[in-house]
Write an enzyme that holds these catalytic residues in place. Structure first.
Site, PDB file in Angstrom:
ATOM      1  N   HIS A 263       0.884  -0.845   0.255  1.00  0.00           N
ATOM      2  CA  HIS A 263       0.010   0.199  -0.014  1.00  0.00           C
ATOM      3  C   HIS A 263       0.702   1.475  -0.172  1.00  0.00           C
ATOM      4  CE1 HIS A 263      -2.581   3.250   1.821  1.00  0.00           C
ATOM      5  NE2 HIS A 263      -4.373   1.950   0.825  1.00  0.00           N
ATOM      6  N   SER A 466      -8.305 -15.472  -1.115  1.00  0.00           N
ATOM      7  CA  SER A 466      -8.529 -14.400  -0.950  1.00  0.00           C
ATOM      8  C   SER A 466      -9.870 -14.554  -2.346  1.00  0.00           C
ATOM      9  CB  SER A 466      -7.850 -13.553  -2.434  1.00  0.00           C
ATOM     10  OG  SER A 466      -7.448 -12.142  -2.980  1.00  0.00           O
TER      11      SER A 466
END
Length: 524
Positions: A263, A466
């Protein structure tokens, strides 16, 4: 027992040596192939479109994409090859350079920005499209006119929120929440300024709820209450900023290591704290390339290591191998007092504890801190999060603040007390089983979306464990804006949250296929 362990350790080192030799040999062979490809390209049209996004089109059935190891046996009995890796080598080869002048510099700069086949192409220049419009603050002649105008603005805005929420697919926010029971608290300014454990002179706070939430996560991540410190943050970025700051304060000359798919807040932290930072390459699946991580550690072993481990990357939802990271640190020669690991679990930090056979994030391993967002999988209506670290590490930041009559080791001063109540309410109302059901639902629906896209001929990828489904970016900008897709370069993704149903997925795919159909042709 001891003999078996010795055999495993020796085998691991031998394998690493073999892999290093293989990589050197592959690089030499690749250079030869590059020269041949360059000659071949000269004979082709330079404007021929390149397939930058290499997805799972070669997979016979829509399954999560798993990492392939060297030496895996392929279908024909030979060594398995990974189409994604082969395209990566073709698209990103440092040796391919253009000689001569300004054009050469521009061409080489372009080559350097080409990433893995499933890595988005970096944006160039400032983003100036979709500029926001201001809601004017208007002066009115009388109170009646003012109230009518304001009421209309709010009603119109509420309708806009309703319609936009109905077609939200691209960002990791759980919009399936109901906090009507807490509406009565909105008339209070609830502020948890200072240390969660030490009340300040300001009495309108929600510390009791904050401590309840912290203890819940401490139990989830297996750290004793007397051994941890933490607080509820204003967002996931603040959790990363705090975790990395704790690492820096305990290891002032440490180098920050984080994968290129981390991120942006991780690299923001490095910039804010003036830290030396090493970007670790990523595999095509999005997780950290541990071989490159080892190389970087070897080159800088004289400096302590501060490592950011992604528990779910932003774009591809990949989970870094925490156990491998710890193992490599120790193998390179780092003792536990010379490394600090922060785990960024913004989204998947709330999911993997409820997935069978998922890698554990636990303080029983030598990690320093974990952060998670509250407005993502938990579904809080305001941005918030949480960070927990070991209490002995937090002491490096803690100071007495006389003005507050409390201690402070947080990033922000004032902190949203409503967020603590939202998080406590969600944890209490759902419980472990409620979260487990939500996780299972999201994973099943993610596989369903992946299957529909794959069966429709759309290149797509879904990592193991995921709920982030990645696919080629739609060309229709109106469709992208309607469904609020998160796009990067030539790829897009949908993060399947509890509010995304199979019915919504089917509508989404149907409309996506219509944008890809020839003009004038409607799909049934």
């Amino acid at each position: 027992g001891g003999g078996d362990v010795t055999v495993v350790l020796i085998g691991t080192k031998q394998i690493e040596e073999i892999r290093r030799e293989e990589r050197a040999s592959e690089r030499a062979q690749e250079r030869e192939r590059d020269r041949a490809r360059e000659k071949e390209r000269e004979m082709k049209d330079v404007n021929e479109p390149s397939d930058v996004v290499a997805l799972t089109t070669t997979v016979p059935i829509p399954l999560p994409l798993k990492r392939k190891h060297r030496g895996d046996v392929g279908v024909g009995g030979g060594e398995a090859t990974d189409d994604l890796e082969s395209v990566e080598k073709e698209n990103f080869t440092p040796e391919k350079k253009v000689k001569g002048g300004k054009q050469a510099d521009e061409a080489n700069a372009e080559l350097k920005t080409q990433l893995s086949p499933y890595q988005a192409i970096p944006a160039s220049g400032k983003i100036i499209k979709n500029l926001a419009e201001a809601q004017p603050v208007i002066a009115f002649k009388n109170e009646k006119e003012r109230k009518e105008a304001v009421s209309k603005v709010i009603k119109d805005y509420a309708e806009k929120l309703r319609t936009r929420t109905a077609t939200h697919m691209g960002y990791p926010y759980n919009l399936a929440f109901e906090y009507g029971d807490l509406d009565c608290l909105l008339k209070y300014c609830i502020n948890n300024l200072g240390d969660p454990w030490i009340e300040s002179n300001y009495g309108v706070h929600s510390r009791q709820f904050e401590l309840g939430v912290l203890n819940w996560f401490a139990q989830l991540w297996e750290v004793d209450q007397q051994d941890y410190w933490g607080y509820i943050t204003n967002c996931g970025t603040e959790g990363n900023l705090h975790g990395i700051l704790v690492g820096r304060e305990n290891l002032p000359d440490g180098i920050l290591y984080s994968s290129e798919e981390s991120h942006y807040s991780v690299f923001k932290a490095a910039s804010m704290y003036r830290m030396k930072c090493k970007k670790v390459k990523s595999l095509v699946t999005g997780e950290m390339d541990c071989s490159h991580f080892r190389e970087l550690l070897e080159e800088n072993k004289d400096k302590p290591a501060i490592v950011n481990v992604n528990i779910g990357t932003t774009v591809k939802g990949a989970i870094d191998d925490l156990d491998m990271v710890i193992s490599i640190l120790k193998e390179v020669g780092y003792s536990e007092d010379r490394f600090y690991i922060h785990c960024d679990g913004a989204l998947f930090g709330m999911m993997i504890p409820f997935i069978k056979e998922a890698p554990l994030v636990t303080f029983k391993k030598p990690i320093g801190s974990v952060s998670v967002s509250g407005h993502k999988f938990m579904g809080c209506p305001t941005p918030c999060g949480l960070v927990i670290t070991r209490s002995r590490y937090a002491e490096a930041l803690s100071n007495d603040i006389e003005y507050l009559n409390s201690r402070d080791a947080t990033i922000m001063g004032s902190r949203n007390g409503h967020a603590a109540i939202y998080m406590w309410y969600t944890l209490t109302m759902k419980g472990y089983e409620g979260f487990r059901e939500d996780v299972n639902k999201c994973l099943k629906n993610a596989h369903y979306l992946h299957s529909l896209l794959f069966d429709s001929g759309i290149r797509t990828m879904l990592n193991e464990r995921s709920s982030t489904v990645v696919f080629e970016k739609p060309e229709c900008e109106t469709f992208v804006r309607k469904w609020q897709l998160a796009c990067q370069g030539d790829i897009a993704h949908v993060v399947v949250m509890p509010n995304i149903t199979k019915e919504k997925i089917e509508v989404f795919v149907k409309e996506l296929l219509e944008t890809r159909a020839p003009k004038g042709k409607k799909l049934n």
